[in-house]
Write a protein that holds these residues in place. Structure first.
Motif, PDB file in Angstrom:
ATOM      1  N   UNK A  65      41.072  29.896  32.721  1.00  0.00           N
ATOM      2  CA  UNK A  65      41.565  30.624  34.180  1.00  0.00           C
ATOM      3  C   UNK A  65      40.265  31.741  34.166  1.00  0.00           C
ATOM      4  N   UNK A  66      39.697  31.530  35.410  1.00  0.00           N
ATOM      5  CA  UNK A  66      38.678  32.782  35.726  1.00  0.00           C
ATOM      6  C   UNK A  66      39.427  33.650  36.798  1.00  0.00           C
ATOM      7  N   UNK A  67      39.336  34.995  36.310  1.00  0.00           N
ATOM      8  CA  UNK A  67      40.332  36.206  37.201  1.00  0.00           C
ATOM      9  C   UNK A  67      39.287  36.629  38.462  1.00  0.00           C
ATOM     10  N   UNK A  68      39.929  36.542  39.627  1.00  0.00           N
ATOM     11  CA  UNK A  68      39.165  37.182  40.803  1.00  0.00           C
ATOM     12  C   UNK A  68      40.433  38.217  41.238  1.00  0.00           C
ATOM     13  N   UNK A  69      39.649  39.177  41.824  1.00  0.00           N
ATOM     14  CA  UNK A  69      40.566  40.205  42.564  1.00  0.00           C
ATOM     15  C   UNK A  69      41.073  39.645  44.067  1.00  0.00           C
ATOM     16  N   UNK A  70      42.121  39.718  44.222  1.00  0.00           N
ATOM     17  CA  UNK A  70      42.837  39.290  45.717  1.00  0.00           C
ATOM     18  C   UNK A  70      42.140  40.297  46.724  1.00  0.00           C
ATOM     19  N   UNK A  71      42.021  39.869  47.871  1.00  0.00           N
ATOM     20  CA  UNK A  71      41.463  40.773  49.110  1.00  0.00           C
ATOM     21  C   UNK A  71      42.734  41.353  49.556  1.00  0.00           C
ATOM     22  N   UNK A  72      43.994  40.850  49.430  1.00  0.00           N
ATOM     23  CA  UNK A  72      45.348  41.634  49.902  1.00  0.00           C
ATOM     24  C   UNK A  72      46.377  41.115  49.171  1.00  0.00           C
ATOM     25  N   UNK A  73      47.411  41.740  48.850  1.00  0.00           N
ATOM     26  CA  UNK A  73      48.636  41.526  48.450  1.00  0.00           C
ATOM     27  C   UNK A  73      49.303  40.368  49.216  1.00  0.00           C
ATOM     28  N   UNK A  74      49.979  39.548  48.389  1.00  0.00           N
ATOM     29  CA  UNK A  74      50.965  38.420  49.064  1.00  0.00           C
ATOM     30  C   UNK A  74      52.465  38.662  48.691  1.00  0.00           C
ATOM     31  N   UNK A  75      53.210  37.830  49.036  1.00  0.00           N
ATOM     32  CA  UNK A  75      54.648  38.162  48.594  1.00  0.00           C
ATOM     33  C   UNK A  75      54.772  38.026  47.126  1.00  0.00           C
ATOM     34  N   UNK A  76      53.994  36.938  46.451  1.00  0.00           N
ATOM     35  CA  UNK A  76      54.158  36.982  45.143  1.00  0.00           C
ATOM     36  C   UNK A  76      53.682  37.977  44.226  1.00  0.00           C
ATOM     37  N   UNK A  77      52.503  38.372  44.590  1.00  0.00           N
ATOM     38  CA  UNK A  77      52.027  39.660  43.473  1.00  0.00           C
ATOM     39  C   UNK A  77      52.643  40.703  43.834  1.00  0.00           C
TER      40      UNK A  77
END
Length: 668
Positions: free
Chosen positions: A507-519
């Motif tokens: 897995x390559x880990x990237x930062x999300x631009x915004x939160x979603x329901x799962x996170x």
């Protein structure tokens, strides 16, 4: 031919074959771990903890050395630190092979044949006749007829045959390889020190300890961020072949775990193709040289047969010569009987001379064949030497090649066993733009809410022990699952593909631009909702150290003894759990330094003799008396001062001059 040892294991070529087969079997085995399917996407949260190192006091470590000093002894010492590193590598490969063959054959044949034939015939005929008697008349007549016939012939033949054959052959092969590598680094630091014992009668022992520094280490939750995990493709075990290693060799050189694999990688990328071509050339050269040796061998054997035939011709010619001489001798005897005067002429038929010529010709032909055979043998020897040289070069090249082939297979097994480490190195060297355009168009299924809010009921909850000790009011709610729907969105709209936070497996880990329901659902244990949204550790005592927990318990005991008594069992269990936890919150770390701590250990027994000790005691009393005298003198001076006498009492002579007072002049 395969050779087996006592255990039935093959040696020689069979062992190499078994080794390569076993390495190939290992490379075909599946990975011992699972990898996620390429381009699959998952969500998670990234927690960041910060360590704080708080400097504490110094402390004494192990005793390094001691230095005893007698009274007034001075010891000077020099600390000289030399760091010298020298690396010398010399490899000499000298192979000298000299073969020299010299043959000298001188044949000289000189013969002079003198054949002299002398034929001489002497005859004498005497006739005596007598008529009458002695008394009357007697007539006597004599007749002498003599004849001599001599025939002399001489045949002189001189034959000179000289054959000189000198063949010199020298073969010299010299191969010298010399590698000389020298690397030297030298660092020198010199410090001069002097230590002395200032006492006159006491010995001192200086103790040198290692000085240590202590730090208080604590760890706190610092940050929380939602992330997206995108799976990368991992090659199959059998796909890690020579071409894969060549394609990623520049990355493998930077990330290699063991330097022993570098020669195999260098051989694969720099010498493998050339070695294969070189072996093919050496094989064709050896095969061609083998054919030359076989052809020369056939010529030598054929020439040997020709020489044997010429030997038989010489023998036959010699036999014919003997037979001709024997026949000529018989003819001469018969002719001498029947033709003693040589009326019929000479009896020489020329057969002997012809036979002699045939003998000479046969011998010359045999000599030529012998010289040709010697020449072919010389060429055969040269060809055999050249063939041996070609075989030696081929064997060295094949040995080095297969040694490196086994080393390359060993490298392949190593990469296969550590594939995630090397693949993470490959992915980290991927250009950002290339990574972006490789991943941006991936469809990601997202869970989105169809309603913005839900109704919840807050229930009073006593909370945990930490909340109780901190006197915080907490509440609990049950969050029902809201109405959701699944939609697909592009990965480039969700994650920041230009910034890689790290790797986890494939897995390559990237930062999300915004939160979603799962996170957000995964982050709820880390969030404390109040007037402000505060980040908290879900561990009950994660943000408290043992000391802080003990201090809170002491405060509770001092403020509310009854409440502390009710919760003492829980507090004790919490302290035990905190002490046994690997995240104790804080820890004392001892860091050794390169400095020393000196302590002086003074002796208890003086080293002076009794007379000097008594004299030293009297000196002390004298000093004490002087001190008392000075104290009394100070009292006297103070008394003079209170009496208004502020002049100096230590003046030896005082002269006062008043107006109108006659002056006395001392004439002396």
């Amino acid at each position: 031919m395969a050779i087996a040892d006592g255990n039935g294991n093959g040696t020689g070529a069979s062992r190499l074959e078994n080794l390569l087969r076993e390495l190939d079997r290992i490379l075909k085995q599946p990975y011992a771990f699972d990898v996620f399917k390429a381009d699959s996407v998952n969500f998670g949260v990234l927690t960041t903890y910060r360590q704080t190192w708080e400097s504490q006091s110094y402390q004494v470590g192990d005793l390094v050395t001691t230095m005893p000093l007698a009274p007034k002894e001075v010891q000077r010492y020099t600390t000289r630190r030399v760091d010298k590193r020298s690396r010398a590598k010399k490899e000499v490969d000298d192979n000298l092979r000299t073969q020299r063959t010299e043959t000298a054959d001188t044949g000289r044949a000189e013969s002079e044949i003198v054949e002299k034939a002398s034929k001489k015939t002497n005859f004498q005929l005497t006739a005596n006749e007598s008529f009458g008697s002695d008394e009357t008349m007697k007539v006597t007549a004599g007749q002498l007829v003599a004849g001599s016939q001599e025939k002399e012939s001489q045949n002189t033949k001189r034959t000179f045959n000289e054959n000189v054959r000198k063949s010199a052959q020298e073969y010299r092969q010299q191969h010298r390889t010399e590698i000389d590598t020298t690397s030297s680094t030298e660092f020198e630091e010199t410090t001069f020190r002097e230590i002395q014992n200032p006492n006159d009668e006491l010995a001192v022992t200086y103790l040198f300890y290692e000085l240590q520094r202590t730090y208080r280490l604590s760890e706190r939750l610092q940050g929380l961020a939602p992330v997206a995990l995108v799976a990368n493709e991992v090659p199959a075990p059998d796909a890690i072949d020579d071409s894969w290693l060549v394609a990623h060799d520049w990355i493998l050189r930077r990330a290699i775990l063991d330097d022993s694999f570098r020669p195999a990688l260098d051989y694969l990328t720099k010498s493998f193709v050339g070695a294969e071509v070189n072996i093919a050339i050496l094989e064709s050269n050896a095969e061609a040289q083998k054919k030359v040796v076989e052809a020369l061998g056939e010529q030598v054997r054929a020439q040997k047969g020709i020489l044997s035939a010429y030997e038989r011709d010489v023998l036959s010619a010699v036999q014919n010569l003997g037979s001709s001489e024997e026949q000529q001798g018989l003819i001469d005897i018969v002719k001498g009987i029947f033709d003693p005067f040589g009326i019929a002429g000479t009896s020489d038929t020329g057969a002997v001379d012809a036979a002699q010529l045939m003998v000479d010709y046969a011998k010359e032909t045999r000599d030529r064949a012998e010289r040709e055979r010697a020449r072919l043998l010389d060429q055969f020897t040269l060809a055999v030497s050249a063939l041996q040289l070609a075989i030696d070069k081929l064997s060295v090249a094949v040995r080095e090649h297969y040694d490196n082939v086994a080393a390359i297979d060993r490298l392949r097994v190593h990469v296969k066993d550590n594939i995630l480490y090397y693949m993470q190195a490959v992915w980290s060297h991927e250009p950002p733009d290339q990574r972006y355009f490789r991943l941006y168009n991936i469809d990601v299924p997202m869970v989105e809410l169809t309603s913005d809010s839900v109704m919840v009921e807050v229930m009073r909850d006593g909370g945990n022990l930490t909340d109780d000790l901190l006197d915080r009011e907490v509440g609990a709610v049950e969050l029902p699952l809201p109405e959701t729907t699944i939609v697909k969105r592009k990965l480039a709209d969700l994650a920041d593909l230009d910034q890689v936070l790290g790797f986890k497996g494939n897995y390559t880990i990237f930062a999300l631009k915004e939160n979603n329901y799962l996170t957000l659902r995964m982050m709820q244990e880390y969030l404390e909702v109040g007037d402000d949204l505060v980040l908290r550790d879900p561990d009950e005592f994660g943000e408290l150290t043992v000391e802080e927990l003990t201090e809170l318990a002491a405060c509770l005991h001092h403020r509310e003894p009854e409440r502390f008594k009710e919760r003492s069992a829980r507090i004790r269990a919490a302290l035990v759990e905190k002490l046994a936890s690997p995240r104790a919150g804080s820890d004392l770390v001892i860091v050794p330094t390169s400095s020393l701590y000196i302590e002086a250990l003074v002796g208890t027994h003086p080293l002076l003799e009794d007379f000097k000790l008594i004299h030293r005691a009297l000196d002390v009393k004298k000093v004490q008396a002087d001190v008392r005298h000075q104290e009394l003198e100070n009292l006297r001076l103070a008394r003079r001062l209170f009496a208004g006498k502020d002049d100096d009492p230590d003046i030896d002579k005082k002269i006062v001059i008043s107006p109108g007072m006659p002056l006395a002049v001392d004439t002396e």
